[in-house]
Design an enzyme around this catalytic site. Structure first.
Site, short mmCIF file in Angstrom:
data_model
loop_
_atom_site.label_atom_id
_atom_site.label_comp_id
_atom_site.label_asym_id
_atom_site.label_seq_id
_atom_site.Cartn_x
_atom_site.Cartn_y
_atom_site.Cartn_z
N HIS A 17 35.22 57.30 18.04
CA HIS A 17 34.58 58.63 17.99
C HIS A 17 33.69 58.70 16.76
CE1 HIS A 17 34.69 63.07 19.09
NE2 HIS A 17 33.90 63.00 18.03
N HIS A 19 29.39 59.52 15.81
CA HIS A 19 28.09 59.94 16.35
C HIS A 19 26.96 59.16 15.70
CE1 HIS A 19 29.59 63.53 18.58
NE2 HIS A 19 30.57 63.40 17.72
N ARG A 73 11.56 59.93 15.25
CA ARG A 73 10.35 60.35 15.97
C ARG A 73 9.76 59.27 16.88
NH1 ARG A 73 7.41 63.76 11.09
NH2 ARG A 73 9.33 64.80 10.47
N ASP A 140 26.20 61.67 25.38
CA ASP A 140 26.83 62.99 25.49
C ASP A 140 25.84 64.13 25.66
OD1 ASP A 140 26.04 63.42 22.80
OD2 ASP A 140 27.89 64.53 22.37
N GLY A 172 28.88 69.27 20.79
CA GLY A 172 28.38 70.58 20.38
C GLY A 172 29.52 71.58 20.30
N HIS A 199 34.41 66.12 24.30
CA HIS A 199 35.07 66.80 23.18
C HIS A 199 35.80 68.02 23.77
CE1 HIS A 199 32.14 64.62 20.77
NE2 HIS A 199 32.49 65.21 19.64
N GLU A 202 38.83 71.03 19.81
CA GLU A 202 38.51 70.83 18.39
C GLU A 202 38.53 72.19 17.67
OE1 GLU A 202 34.52 69.43 17.74
OE2 GLU A 202 34.78 69.13 15.60
N ASP A 280 33.93 60.39 13.13
CA ASP A 280 33.05 61.47 13.60
C ASP A 280 31.62 61.37 13.04
OD1 ASP A 280 32.63 63.54 15.33
OD2 ASP A 280 33.71 65.05 14.22
#
Ligand SMILES: [Zn+2]
Length: 341
Positions: A17, A19, A73, A140, A172, A199, A202, A280
């Protein structure tokens, strides 16, 4: 404690887990800020970045996070971020990681989906050669962006289907973003062979975890810590061997839990739930996977054997092939045996 820290530092590990943007190290952010100098508020000087990453509160964290998202970008930015994340993980002896990526954030900012997927795949292969780490992707849905984001995330997943993609997630905020509305997207993702890893639980109660299990077919749960308040749910998770991806420091930093000493991790373990330890958004939360293992060891009163067992549980809960699981478990066993002498 020093001995245990050294044991953790060299222990072969799995991260389930973490990101993509949330793992951007100050070094990666500095490099990206330098590429876009004059067109971003993010400083390119690593010393100034330490201050920039000192969050006043959760709203400030979101603001900083989005300013880093805005640095991504073009496909070269994606490549730099991905390769750098792999370097940080490999440095901690992470052999295998399932990295959560939110393609919607980048494609909606103008990077074409095929170029985005080509960049992460190229970085994945280079990282494997450069650092000896295997990466897989969880695409996700950013829940706050609603059903259009779900549709677009699914479209990218199924049309591009990069080789490293294995699972489908939902991140989110949970408050105001009910899980059941995403059922049709998870149904289609699962029908196409992707594993379900939303998720849930949480920042909201156990009902959200039930929703993730029943409506989204969750095979693992991101966080899931509020399950500790529901004995029936704990029994269900334990019996089905549905793992929780627990990230202790993150829960304190986002104020999901008041302090580490009040973290429900020990109750989850006592209930027999398969628990994995994860980081995380590590640089943003001022932590590392090694730190999270140290926190877990303290909360659970573990020595080296118990910590090695946590690493094995993460292998068990991963989506690796059985042969790879056996190989990695044997590597952990061999390390623990030598360290115990
Ligand atoms: Zn997360």
């Amino acid at each position: 404690m020093t001995d245990l820290s050294a044991f953790i530092a060299d222990l072969p590990k799995v991260e389930l887990h973490v990101h993509h943007v949330g793992s951007a190290s100050p070094r990666a952010v500095a490099e990206l800020a330098a590429r876009h100098a004059g067109r971003t508020p993010v400083p390119a000087d690593p010393a100034a970045l330490a201050d920039y990453f000192a969050f006043r509160d959760f709203a400030h964290f979101i603001e900083v996070y989005l300013s880093v998202v805005d640095l991504i970008r073009d496909p070269e930015d994606v490549w730099i971020l991905t390769h750098e994340v792999a370097r940080q993980l490999a440095r901690q002896q992470v052999r295998y990681a399932e990295l959560t990526i939110t393609p919607y954030s980048h494609v909606s900012r103008g990077i074409p989906a095929p170029a985005f997927c080509e960049a992460i795949e190229d970085a994945r292969k280079r990282a494997e050669a450069d650092f000896g780490i295997a990466l897989r992707w969880c695409f996700d849905i950013p829940g706050e962006a609603g059903l259009p984001a779900a549709e677009e995330t699914l479209r990218i997943a199924l049309e591009e289907r990069p080789d490293g993609l294995i699972s489908f997630g939902l991140g989110g905020p949970e408050i105001g973003v009910p899980r059941p509305q995403f059922k049709p997207y998870f149904d289609r993702a699962r029908a196409a062979g992707l594993r379900s890893v939303p998720h849930a639980g949480e920042t909201t109660g156990p009902q959200t975890v039930w929703d993730a299990l029943r409506d989204l077919g969750a095979e693992r749960i991101g966080h899931g810590i509020s399950a500790a308040a529901d004995p029936e749910l704990l029994a269900h998770l334990a019996q089905r061997r549905i793992a929780l991806e627990v990230c202790p420091t993150s829960n304190v930093r986002t104020r999901a839990v008041a302090s580490l000493d009040e973290h429900p991790l020990p109750r989850l373990v006592e209930a027999g739930v398969l628990v994995t330890i994860n980081s995380d958004d590590p640089p943003m939360f001022g932590t590392t996977l090694d730190d999270e293992y140290a926190v877990a060891a303290r909360l659970l009163g573990l020595g080296p054997d118990g910590v090695a067992a946590l690493a094995r549980d993460a292998v068990t809960a991963s989506f690796l092939e059985p042969g790879e699981k056996a190989r990695l478990t044997a590597e952990i066993d061999a390390y623990a045996a030598v360290a115990a002498r």
